[in-house]
Scaffold this motif. Structure first.
Motif, mmCIF file in Angstrom:
data_model
loop_
_atom_site.group_PDB
_atom_site.id
_atom_site.type_symbol
_atom_site.label_atom_id
_atom_site.label_comp_id
_atom_site.label_asym_id
_atom_site.label_seq_id
_atom_site.Cartn_x
_atom_site.Cartn_y
_atom_site.Cartn_z
ATOM 1 N N GLU A 177 -22.192 50.155 96.213
ATOM 2 C CA GLU A 177 -21.191 49.094 96.107
ATOM 3 C C GLU A 177 -20.298 49.279 94.872
ATOM 4 O O GLU A 177 -19.090 49.021 94.925
ATOM 5 C CB GLU A 177 -21.888 47.738 96.040
ATOM 6 C CG GLU A 177 -20.923 46.557 95.998
ATOM 7 C CD GLU A 177 -21.642 45.220 95.960
ATOM 8 O OE1 GLU A 177 -20.955 44.192 95.760
ATOM 9 O OE2 GLU A 177 -22.883 45.197 96.117
ATOM 10 N N ASP A 178 -20.875 49.750 93.771
ATOM 11 C CA ASP A 178 -20.117 49.916 92.533
ATOM 12 C C ASP A 178 -19.644 51.349 92.294
ATOM 13 O O ASP A 178 -19.207 51.686 91.185
ATOM 14 C CB ASP A 178 -20.974 49.470 91.336
ATOM 15 C CG ASP A 178 -21.283 47.979 91.359
ATOM 16 O OD1 ASP A 178 -20.410 47.215 91.817
ATOM 17 O OD2 ASP A 178 -22.384 47.599 90.929
ATOM 18 N N SER A 179 -19.734 52.188 93.293
ATOM 19 C CA SER A 179 -19.351 53.594 93.115
ATOM 20 C C SER A 179 -17.900 53.740 92.697
ATOM 21 O O SER A 179 -17.016 53.041 93.203
ATOM 22 C CB SER A 179 -19.577 54.375 94.413
ATOM 23 O OG SER A 179 -20.950 54.615 94.620
ATOM 24 N N PHE A 180 -17.679 54.663 91.765
ATOM 25 C CA PHE A 180 -16.322 55.016 91.347
ATOM 26 C C PHE A 180 -16.332 56.490 90.973
ATOM 27 O O PHE A 180 -16.985 56.898 90.001
ATOM 28 C CB PHE A 180 -15.866 54.167 90.162
ATOM 29 C CG PHE A 180 -14.380 54.198 89.957
ATOM 30 C CD1 PHE A 180 -13.544 53.369 90.687
ATOM 31 C CD2 PHE A 180 -13.807 55.080 89.055
ATOM 32 C CE1 PHE A 180 -12.165 53.395 90.510
ATOM 33 C CE2 PHE A 180 -12.430 55.119 88.879
ATOM 34 C CZ PHE A 180 -11.606 54.281 89.610
ATOM 35 N N LEU A 181 -15.634 57.282 91.760
ATOM 36 C CA LEU A 181 -15.621 58.739 91.578
ATOM 37 C C LEU A 181 -14.311 59.155 90.922
ATOM 38 O O LEU A 181 -13.257 59.036 91.522
ATOM 39 C CB LEU A 181 -15.786 59.438 92.926
ATOM 40 C CG LEU A 181 -16.949 58.949 93.808
ATOM 41 C CD1 LEU A 181 -16.999 59.751 95.107
ATOM 42 C CD2 LEU A 181 -18.280 59.039 93.081
ATOM 43 N N ALA A 182 -14.410 59.645 89.682
ATOM 44 C CA ALA A 182 -13.178 59.943 88.945
ATOM 45 C C ALA A 182 -13.192 61.327 88.307
ATOM 46 O O ALA A 182 -12.348 61.633 87.470
ATOM 47 C CB ALA A 182 -12.950 58.888 87.861
ATOM 48 N N ASN A 183 -14.134 62.172 88.708
ATOM 49 C CA ASN A 183 -14.190 63.513 88.114
ATOM 50 C C ASN A 183 -14.807 64.480 89.116
ATOM 51 O O ASN A 183 -15.574 64.077 89.997
ATOM 52 C CB ASN A 183 -15.021 63.490 86.828
ATOM 53 C CG ASN A 183 -14.803 64.718 85.963
ATOM 54 O OD1 ASN A 183 -13.913 65.531 86.222
ATOM 55 N ND2 ASN A 183 -15.603 64.869 84.915
ATOM 56 N N ILE A 184 -14.477 65.748 88.981
ATOM 57 C CA ILE A 184 -15.075 66.795 89.814
ATOM 58 C C ILE A 184 -15.147 68.076 88.998
ATOM 59 O O ILE A 184 -14.177 68.473 88.354
ATOM 60 C CB ILE A 184 -14.274 67.007 91.122
ATOM 61 C CG1 ILE A 184 -14.971 68.051 92.010
ATOM 62 C CG2 ILE A 184 -12.826 67.388 90.844
ATOM 63 C CD1 ILE A 184 -14.409 68.121 93.428
ATOM 64 N N ILE A 185 -16.320 68.693 88.990
ATOM 65 C CA ILE A 185 -16.553 69.941 88.265
ATOM 66 C C ILE A 185 -17.010 70.983 89.280
ATOM 67 O O ILE A 185 -17.922 70.722 90.075
ATOM 68 C CB ILE A 185 -17.633 69.770 87.180
ATOM 69 C CG1 ILE A 185 -17.254 68.646 86.217
ATOM 70 C CG2 ILE A 185 -17.835 71.075 86.423
ATOM 71 C CD1 ILE A 185 -16.000 68.880 85.428
ATOM 72 N N VAL A 186 -16.400 72.159 89.256
ATOM 73 C CA VAL A 186 -16.706 73.193 90.247
ATOM 74 C C VAL A 186 -17.511 74.321 89.605
ATOM 75 O O VAL A 186 -17.153 74.832 88.543
ATOM 76 C CB VAL A 186 -15.424 73.756 90.880
ATOM 77 C CG1 VAL A 186 -15.767 74.790 91.945
ATOM 78 C CG2 VAL A 186 -14.602 72.625 91.487
ATOM 79 N N ASP A 187 -18.588 74.699 90.261
ATOM 80 C CA ASP A 187 -19.482 75.771 89.825
ATOM 81 C C ASP A 187 -19.262 76.949 90.780
ATOM 82 O O ASP A 187 -19.721 76.922 91.927
ATOM 83 C CB ASP A 187 -20.921 75.257 89.890
ATOM 84 C CG ASP A 187 -21.941 76.251 89.338
ATOM 85 O OD1 ASP A 187 -21.551 77.389 89.011
ATOM 86 O OD2 ASP A 187 -23.128 75.878 89.241
ATOM 87 N N SER A 188 -18.540 77.967 90.323
ATOM 88 C CA SER A 188 -18.218 79.088 91.210
ATOM 89 C C SER A 188 -18.146 80.400 90.445
ATOM 90 O O SER A 188 -18.014 80.418 89.222
ATOM 91 C CB SER A 188 -16.867 78.845 91.906
ATOM 92 O OG SER A 188 -15.806 78.906 90.965
ATOM 93 N N GLU A 189 -18.225 81.486 91.173
ATOM 94 C CA GLU A 189 -18.037 82.836 90.637
ATOM 95 C C GLU A 189 -17.075 83.560 91.567
ATOM 96 O O GLU A 189 -17.151 83.412 92.798
ATOM 97 C CB GLU A 189 -19.365 83.593 90.569
ATOM 98 C CG GLU A 189 -20.355 83.032 89.558
ATOM 99 C CD GLU A 189 -19.878 83.191 88.127
ATOM 100 O OE1 GLU A 189 -19.123 84.147 87.846
ATOM 101 O OE2 GLU A 189 -20.260 82.347 87.284
#
Length: 417
Positions: free
Chosen positions: A185-197
């Motif tokens: 109910e309180d979710s707020f998604l404001a960032n994304i970090i990518v793990d890649s090679e």
């Protein structure tokens, strides 16, 4: 005469200190956009689709000659949420160009009564994004909250989703809708970090902190699948929820927010560092733990998460980035109008935290930062608390992009080896 060498030496120290400061690359009093025509801009203003003072830059990312800048739809009248400027421009106040196009930044006009949000006619459309991440495979990962007029009516135009663009062609690679069951109910998604090679592009993972409901969503590109991870370390610290920025006092309860991925080790694992915004503590966990859904979603994974250390009083931070060249993590200090650093080869304690730059004029709320492959740090400051709780002065410079070289910035600090 003995005084002369001393004065010259002191002058040299001062010169080094000045050179090590972040330099202002761009600034704006209010954001301007590269409209298709003057008429298009006037029509947008007349209709309310463009309310100049409601456009606040928040996220930044650099790829080749493009500097991407996000403008979340906090309020109505945001012209475009995903934008860029060309770095070779001579202008100090450049106009923002929507990415990948104007059309892909428009809110769909079709009404939809479904609470889960409406399906998009074009999956390349971005409704509202806070932060973005360019990976090692020349892809731009965009976390689209799907929210419009957040501080007003709060319309969920589309579901939360990850949109991935091929930066070489500007075409959408994939759009993944985050399952409703993984949100609270309180979710707020404001960032994304990518793990890649670069050698393993199909094996990329994205880590999405949920600052409102204290969790992390893990997404596997290969499996096109996501799952939610919970842990006590994702919560905010009730002792550090008070903020004073640019003369504005406010209280936040934001949980896990800043994340940085360390170097690849001999066993091919990486440490993932993270912290809550309303906190001064740093934590870490192995990426292999996060990528093992069965294990990380079980009670057995609790002790795989480690406490790293404390940044000290007023050490609240919005963003952090790891620099492969120097083994340094750069991070923001919002209560101090500052950028700081920590060398990961040293213990995480107060005397090992270095101050890169602090300025109550140019660094009021350093909101986001990235470091490019050439070792240049890019910082966006935007006076966001004033925007949210008071009113920005349209006659003053409110938004800035600052930059500096990694090795120059850490020179003379505890972060320098």
């Amino acid at each position: 005469m003995k005084l002369l060498p001393f004065l010259l030496g002191l002058l040299a120290v001062v010169v080094v200190a000045v050179q090590a400061k972040l330099e202002e690359k761009f600034h704006w009093k209010q954001l301007m956009f590269d409209w298709p025509s003057e008429k298009a801009e006037k029509d947008a203003i007349a209709s309310g689709d463009y309310v100049v003072e409601n456009n606040l830059p928040l996220g930044v990312e650099k790829w080749n000659n493009k500097l991407f800048i996000t403008v979340p739809r906090w309020k109505s009248g945001v012209a475009a949420t995903l934008n860029y400027v060309e770095l070779d421009t001579k202008e100090k106040t450049p106009k923002l160009r929507p990415y990948p196009s104007w059309e892909n930044n428009k809110i769909p006009s079709d009404k939809c009564e479904d609470e889960k949000g409406c399906p998009l006619k074009d999956n390349s459309t971005i409704i509202s994004t806070f932060r973005i991440n360019a990976d090692k495979c020349d892809r731009l990962w965009v976390l689209d909250t799907g929210l419009a007029d957040i501080l007003g009516e709060g319309k969920q135009v589309t579901p939360n989703a990850i949109a991935i663009f091929d930066l070489k062609t500007d075409k959408l690679v994939r759009r993944f809708t985050i399952p409703k069951t993984q949100l609270k109910e309180d979710s707020f998604l404001a960032n994304i970090i990518v793990d890649s090679e670069r050698s393993e592009c199909s094996d990329a993972y994205a880590y999405i902190p949920d600052l409102g409901a204290y969790g992390v969503i893990v997404y596997s590109f290969r499996d096109n699948h996501s799952y939610r991870v919970k842990h006590n370390f994702f919560h905010f610290d009730p002792l550090f929820g008070d903020f004073n920025v640019g003369g504005v006092n406010f209280q936040w309860t934001d949980g896990v927010f800043g994340m940085a991925i360390g170097p690849r080790k001999a066993d091919h694992t990486k440490d993932v560092y993270f912290h809550a915004l309303a906190s001064t503590k740093e934590f870490m966990v192995s990426n292999k733990v996060l990528q093992n859904e069965t294990h990380v979603t079980s009670p057995a994974a609790y002790f795989d998460f480690k406490y790293v250390g404390d940044r000290g009083m007023n050490g609240q931070s919005t963003a952090e980035v790891y620099d492969l060249q120097t083994d340094v993590i750069f991070y923001t200090q919002v209560n101090k109008d500052a950028i700081a650093c920590w060398n990961t080869k040293k213990p995480y304690q107060a005397d090992n935290q270095g101050l890169i730059d602090s300025d109550s004029h140019t660094l009021v709320f350093p909101n986001d930062m990235k470091i490019d492959p050439e070792g240049n740090l890019w910082v966006l400051s935007d006076k966001m608390p004033t925007y949210l709780y008071q009113k920005l002065d349209p006659a003053a410079v409110n938004y800035r992009i600052l930059t500096g070289n990694n090795r120059d910035l850490i020179k003379g600090t505890p972060c320098d080896k």
